[in-house]
Design a protein around this motif. Sequence first.
Motif, PDB file in Angstrom:
ATOM      1  N   ALA A 193       0.846  -1.203   0.009  1.00  0.00           N
ATOM      2  CA  ALA A 193      -0.059   0.052   0.137  1.00  0.00           C
ATOM      3  C   ALA A 193       1.033   1.355  -0.168  1.00  0.00           C
ATOM      4  N   ASP A 194       1.766   1.194   0.749  1.00  0.00           N
ATOM      5  CA  ASP A 194       2.803   2.381   0.666  1.00  0.00           C
ATOM      6  C   ASP A 194       3.522   2.553  -0.433  1.00  0.00           C
ATOM      7  N   HIS A 195       4.159   1.514  -0.859  1.00  0.00           N
ATOM      8  CA  HIS A 195       4.484   1.564  -2.472  1.00  0.00           C
ATOM      9  C   HIS A 195       3.710   2.202  -3.401  1.00  0.00           C
ATOM     10  N   LEU A 196       2.510   1.633  -3.573  1.00  0.00           N
ATOM     11  CA  LEU A 196       1.322   2.155  -4.652  1.00  0.00           C
ATOM     12  C   LEU A 196       1.337   3.467  -4.375  1.00  0.00           C
ATOM     13  N   LYS A 197       1.046   3.900  -2.815  1.00  0.00           N
ATOM     14  CA  LYS A 197       0.875   5.427  -2.767  1.00  0.00           C
ATOM     15  C   LYS A 197       1.865   6.132  -3.094  1.00  0.00           C
ATOM     16  N   THR A 198       2.950   5.777  -2.905  1.00  0.00           N
ATOM     17  CA  THR A 198       4.254   6.677  -3.191  1.00  0.00           C
ATOM     18  C   THR A 198       4.273   6.857  -4.864  1.00  0.00           C
ATOM     19  N   GLU A 199       4.130   5.317  -5.502  1.00  0.00           N
ATOM     20  CA  GLU A 199       3.964   5.621  -6.915  1.00  0.00           C
ATOM     21  C   GLU A 199       3.139   6.293  -7.429  1.00  0.00           C
ATOM     22  N   LEU A 200       1.794   6.249  -6.911  1.00  0.00           N
ATOM     23  CA  LEU A 200       0.811   7.109  -7.521  1.00  0.00           C
ATOM     24  C   LEU A 200       1.068   8.472  -7.326  1.00  0.00           C
ATOM     25  N   GLU A 201       1.556   8.912  -6.219  1.00  0.00           N
ATOM     26  CA  GLU A 201       1.606  10.157  -5.883  1.00  0.00           C
ATOM     27  C   GLU A 201       2.748  10.957  -6.807  1.00  0.00           C
ATOM     28  N   GLY A 202       3.890  10.136  -7.178  1.00  0.00           N
ATOM     29  CA  GLY A 202       4.758  10.504  -8.074  1.00  0.00           C
ATOM     30  C   GLY A 202       4.225  10.476  -9.457  1.00  0.00           C
ATOM     31  N   GLU A 203       3.485   9.635  -9.946  1.00  0.00           N
ATOM     32  CA  GLU A 203       3.007   9.763 -11.377  1.00  0.00           C
ATOM     33  C   GLU A 203       2.028  10.951 -11.318  1.00  0.00           C
ATOM     34  N   ILE A 204       1.132  11.232 -10.074  1.00  0.00           N
ATOM     35  CA  ILE A 204       0.456  12.425 -10.330  1.00  0.00           C
ATOM     36  C   ILE A 204       0.832  13.675 -10.486  1.00  0.00           C
ATOM     37  N   ARG A 205       2.164  13.597  -9.764  1.00  0.00           N
ATOM     38  CA  ARG A 205       3.221  14.804  -9.721  1.00  0.00           C
ATOM     39  C   ARG A 205       3.576  14.939 -11.127  1.00  0.00           C
ATOM     40  N   ASP A 206       4.187  13.818 -11.913  1.00  0.00           N
ATOM     41  CA  ASP A 206       4.755  13.895 -13.190  1.00  0.00           C
ATOM     42  C   ASP A 206       3.661  14.368 -14.056  1.00  0.00           C
ATOM     43  N   THR A 207       2.338  13.848 -14.035  1.00  0.00           N
ATOM     44  CA  THR A 207       1.182  14.295 -14.739  1.00  0.00           C
ATOM     45  C   THR A 207       0.836  15.530 -14.704  1.00  0.00           C
ATOM     46  N   ALA A 208       0.997  16.285 -13.258  1.00  0.00           N
ATOM     47  CA  ALA A 208       0.802  17.698 -13.146  1.00  0.00           C
ATOM     48  C   ALA A 208       1.804  18.667 -13.722  1.00  0.00           C
ATOM     49  N   ILE A 261      -5.877   8.607 -14.604  1.00  0.00           N
ATOM     50  CA  ILE A 261      -6.662   8.392 -13.007  1.00  0.00           C
ATOM     51  C   ILE A 261      -7.371   7.263 -13.353  1.00  0.00           C
ATOM     52  N   GLY A 262      -8.050   6.798 -14.239  1.00  0.00           N
ATOM     53  CA  GLY A 262      -8.895   5.504 -14.453  1.00  0.00           C
ATOM     54  C   GLY A 262      -8.019   4.393 -14.513  1.00  0.00           C
ATOM     55  N   LEU A 263      -6.826   4.453 -15.122  1.00  0.00           N
ATOM     56  CA  LEU A 263      -5.910   3.341 -15.341  1.00  0.00           C
ATOM     57  C   LEU A 263      -5.133   3.146 -13.857  1.00  0.00           C
ATOM     58  N   LEU A 264      -4.855   4.437 -13.066  1.00  0.00           N
ATOM     59  CA  LEU A 264      -4.225   4.222 -11.780  1.00  0.00           C
ATOM     60  C   LEU A 264      -5.279   3.663 -10.801  1.00  0.00           C
TER      61      LEU A 264
END
Length: 134
Positions: free
Chosen positions: A39-54, A87-90
Motif C-alpha cells: 500500500a505504501d509503495h502504491l501510494k508513493t508510486e501514484l503520488e509520483g505519477e500524479i506529480r509527473d502528470t501535473a 486516473i482511471g488506469l491508476l
Amino acid sequence: QLSLEVNNTRALIQSTASEIRDELAGEVRSLQAYINDTADHLKTELEGEIRDTADDLNAAITAHNESLSAHISQGISGLRAEIDSEIGLLNATVVHQYQQTWFAIDVLNQTQISTKTQILSAIDARTTELSEDV
C-alpha cells in the motif's frame, strides 16, 4: 502408566497447537506487513505519477498560452481527457492490487481455518483413542 501417557499426549497436543498458532500468527503478521508495504509503495508510486502528470500539464498549458489562446482551450480539453484516462488506469491498478491483497488474506484465513479443523479432528481422534484405551 496410562495416565502418564495421557498427560504426555495432552502436553504434545497443546504444544503442537501452540506452535501452529504461533506459526499462523507469524504468517498473518508477515502478510499484514506485506500489505502495508504494498500500500505504501502504491501510494508513493501514484503520488509520483500524479506529480509527473501535473508537471506535464503545467508545461503544456504554458506552451499553449505563449502561442495561441484558441489552442489553449483545445489543449486543456485533450489534457483533461488524458488525466481522466490516467486516473482511471491508476484507479484500476489500485483496485486490482486491493483485490489481490484481500484474496491473499482470504486464502490465509481459509488455510488457518483448515489447519484449526485438522488440529481439532486430530485432538478428537486422539481423545477417542485414549478414551477407548481407558
